[in-house]
Design a protein around this motif. Structure first.
Motif, PDB file in Angstrom:
ATOM      1  N   GLY A 314      52.677  44.204  62.379  1.00 30.23           N
ATOM      2  CA  GLY A 314      52.185  43.705  61.102  1.00 30.23           C
ATOM      3  C   GLY A 314      50.773  43.185  61.255  1.00 30.23           C
ATOM      4  O   GLY A 314      50.023  43.619  62.141  1.00 30.23           O
ATOM      5  N   GLU A 315      50.385  42.247  60.415  1.00 37.80           N
ATOM      6  CA  GLU A 315      49.059  41.639  60.535  1.00 37.80           C
ATOM      7  C   GLU A 315      49.130  40.179  60.142  1.00 37.80           C
ATOM      8  O   GLU A 315      49.255  39.841  58.965  1.00 37.80           O
ATOM      9  N   THR A 316      49.062  39.311  61.144  1.00 37.23           N
ATOM     10  CA  THR A 316      49.023  37.891  60.873  1.00 37.23           C
ATOM     11  C   THR A 316      47.590  37.477  60.529  1.00 37.23           C
ATOM     12  O   THR A 316      46.657  38.274  60.586  1.00 37.23           O
ATOM     13  N   THR A 317      47.422  36.222  60.163  1.00 37.49           N
ATOM     14  CA  THR A 317      46.110  35.702  59.807  1.00 37.49           C
ATOM     15  C   THR A 317      45.858  34.393  60.547  1.00 37.49           C
ATOM     16  O   THR A 317      46.793  33.749  61.041  1.00 37.49           O
ATOM     17  N   VAL A 318      44.598  34.017  60.604  1.00 38.93           N
ATOM     18  CA  VAL A 318      44.194  32.764  61.231  1.00 38.93           C
ATOM     19  C   VAL A 318      43.321  32.000  60.246  1.00 38.93           C
ATOM     20  O   VAL A 318      42.307  32.528  59.776  1.00 38.93           O
ATOM     21  N   THR A 319      43.715  30.792  59.916  1.00 35.50           N
ATOM     22  CA  THR A 319      42.862  29.904  59.137  1.00 35.50           C
ATOM     23  C   THR A 319      41.993  29.118  60.112  1.00 35.50           C
ATOM     24  O   THR A 319      42.517  28.407  60.973  1.00 35.50           O
ATOM     25  N   LEU A 320      40.680  29.287  60.008  1.00 37.38           N
ATOM     26  CA  LEU A 320      39.779  28.641  60.964  1.00 37.38           C
ATOM     27  C   LEU A 320      39.768  27.135  60.740  1.00 37.38           C
ATOM     28  O   LEU A 320      39.475  26.646  59.651  1.00 37.38           O
ATOM     29  N   ARG A 321      40.076  26.408  61.803  1.00 32.26           N
ATOM     30  CA  ARG A 321      40.102  24.944  61.756  1.00 32.26           C
ATOM     31  C   ARG A 321      39.044  24.334  62.659  1.00 32.26           C
ATOM     32  O   ARG A 321      38.622  23.214  62.459  1.00 32.26           O
ATOM     33  N   GLY A 322      38.661  25.075  63.711  1.00 30.16           N
ATOM     34  CA  GLY A 322      37.679  24.567  64.661  1.00 30.16           C
ATOM     35  C   GLY A 322      36.342  25.249  64.463  1.00 30.16           C
ATOM     36  O   GLY A 322      36.185  26.147  63.650  1.00 30.16           O
ATOM     37  N   ALA A 323      35.357  24.811  65.216  1.00 28.31           N
ATOM     38  CA  ALA A 323      34.014  25.395  65.154  1.00 28.31           C
ATOM     39  C   ALA A 323      33.682  25.948  66.533  1.00 28.31           C
ATOM     40  O   ALA A 323      33.731  25.224  67.526  1.00 28.31           O
ATOM     41  N   GLY A 324      33.358  27.226  66.572  1.00 26.90           N
ATOM     42  CA  GLY A 324      32.942  27.817  67.842  1.00 26.90           C
ATOM     43  C   GLY A 324      34.067  28.302  68.725  1.00 26.90           C
ATOM     44  O   GLY A 324      33.825  28.728  69.852  1.00 26.90           O
ATOM     45  N   GLY A 325      35.319  28.241  68.243  1.00 33.30           N
ATOM     46  CA  GLY A 325      36.425  28.740  69.045  1.00 33.30           C
ATOM     47  C   GLY A 325      36.395  30.248  69.149  1.00 33.30           C
ATOM     48  O   GLY A 325      35.900  30.938  68.260  1.00 33.30           O
ATOM     49  N   LYS A 326      36.940  30.777  70.248  1.00 29.55           N
ATOM     50  CA  LYS A 326      36.991  32.214  70.466  1.00 29.55           C
ATOM     51  C   LYS A 326      38.444  32.653  70.577  1.00 29.55           C
ATOM     52  O   LYS A 326      39.265  31.959  71.161  1.00 29.55           O
ATOM     53  N   GLY A 327      38.704  33.838  70.046  1.00 28.12           N
ATOM     54  CA  GLY A 327      40.058  34.377  70.117  1.00 28.12           C
ATOM     55  C   GLY A 327      40.498  34.885  68.766  1.00 28.12           C
ATOM     56  O   GLY A 327      40.027  34.421  67.721  1.00 28.12           O
TER      57      GLY A 327
END
Length: 420
Positions: A314-327
């Protein structure tokens, strides 16, 4: 089974999933008949170059055309030009590529044929802002969408009403019949949602796009909001006669690839179960649900008996909470699982079938019941990194990244969880 063998087993399932979406084999049974006139190829997506290469190998006749793919994802072709552009955030190269696709099909008539090679990633690779908007606006829109946590189908409803190429507009620009060969990276395999449907319309409207903006609190540029309030944002409808001469075929998908992985597991003596090929939601939350199922099997031998490998896509999502994180979303899924399977005899691989998870060079990551201990031994706070959307740093530090390079296809997330 020692850890290296377990990881080799999980990697073999990933390989089987990718092979099932091999461009040549998946395309072969879906080729259209040769036309009386010219055959022109257009396409977009992270696997578009490999699809073009496969079509050249299979097609019995002359070809010409152009496809656009992500930087570093190109391959050698003979008659079809390959343009590389930026993904997941658009750039000027993508803007020029979108115009090249329109130019390639200009002047064709009913005796000609357009073959459209469409796969995941095409939304970002085909920026084409409408009058009153700029490339910078489209870049800003993509950044907002990627950080929103909205499901891909909702993102693409917005994209296709802020574009002059998406929502079927590319196919509507030619008199020639268009046959779209689609590699689906969309849960549910709706062809109109893959790459925001440059050649396949859907019934969504600009009002649906405005609903998405309101629902997810999207801070879009004012020019985009103004456009969505104008009837100029309306995409052509599926019942428009222009689409009567067009057709589409989904040639590869997550479901087919998961079946191939399940067969590969069984052949190696491990029973496999497929949860779903259409899982959506926040990657970390999906990780916790998968972890709960795996723990139930490990401790109570239910709902499936050990040994077993659980497969999902499937396709999950990521809500960005941090600044500058990688992954990317698969790393985030795995890092959430790490904390929930600590101490259990469970091995996990989460990866993107195109070979790139987010913006880094890894496809995803491995984790197991001892990953938390390895992180603690290096004084790495897994929860802190998860809160910063920085899964890449965690798995890089303990050499648990899964690196494949570009695979040439894209049927989205692949997850395999082994419980011995």
């Amino acid at each position: 089974m020692p850890m290296p063998d377990r990881r080799a087993f999980l990697a073999s399932l990933f390989d089987a999933a990718v092979r099932a979406a091999d461009p040549v084999e998946s395309m072969r049974p879906h080729l259209p008949a040769r036309p009386r006139g010219r055959t022109v190829v257009i396409g977009a997506g992270k696997g578009a170059a490999q699809l073009a290469q496969a079509l050249e190998a299979l097609w019995d006749g002359p070809l010409s055309g152009v496809v656009v793919t992500r930087y570093g994802f190109g391959c050698a072709t003979e008659a079809i030009d390959v343009i590389e552009a930026s993904h997941p955030v658009p750039d000027g190269a993508g803007l020029l590529a979108a115009q090249r696709l329109f130019d390639a099909i200009a002047g064709l008539d009913e005796d000609d044929l357009v073959i459209a090679l469409i796969c995941g990633g095409g939304s970002a690779l085909l920026p084409a802002p409408p009058p009153g908007m700029t490339l910078e606006d489209e870049i800003a829109i993509n950044r907002v969408l990627l950080a929103s946590g909205a499901p891909i189908a909702a993102m693409n409803v917005v994209r296709k009403h802020l574009s002059t190429i998406k929502g079927g507009r590319l196919a509507a620009a030619t008199r020639a019949p268009v046959v779209s060969l689609i590699v689906s990276d969309i849960p549910g395999d709706n062809p109109a949602h893959v790459a925001s449907g440059p050649t396949v319309p859907d019934p969504s409207t600009r009002h649906d796009a405005l609903d998405v903006v309101r629902r997810y609190g999207l801070a879009l540029p004012q020019a985009a909001i103004d456009h969505l309030h104008s009837d100029k944002a309306d995409a052509p409808r599926p019942e428009d006669p222009v689409f009567g001469r067009h057709s589409h075929r989904v040639i590869a998908s997550s479901g087919v690839s998961l079946e191939a992985a399940a067969t590969a597991a069984t052949e190696q003596g491990i029973p496999a179960v497929i949860l779903s090929g259409a899982i959506e939601g926040e990657a970390r939350d999906v990780g916790l649900v998968h972890a709960a199922i795996a723990r139930e099997i490990a401790t109570r031998n239910r709902p499936f008996s050990r040994p077993v490998v659980i497969l999902s896509g499937g396709e999950t999502t990521v809500t960005l909470r941090g600044a500058g994180g990688k992954g990317g979303r698969n790393g985030e899924f795995a890092l959430a699982m790490v904390q929930a399977i600590d101490g259990y005899d469970i091995e996990v691989l989460a990866a993107d079938t195109d070979g790139t998870d987010g913006t880094e060079n890894n496809a995803g990551a491995f984790c197991d019941g001892m990953t938390m201990q390895r992180l603690r031994d290096r004084n790495i706070d897994a929860q802190q990194l998860l809160s910063e959307n920085n899964s890449h740093a965690a798995f890089d530090a303990i050499d648990d990244l899964f690196v494949t390079g570009p695979t040439g296809t894209n049927v989205n997330d692949f997850r395999a969880i082994l419980i011995r």
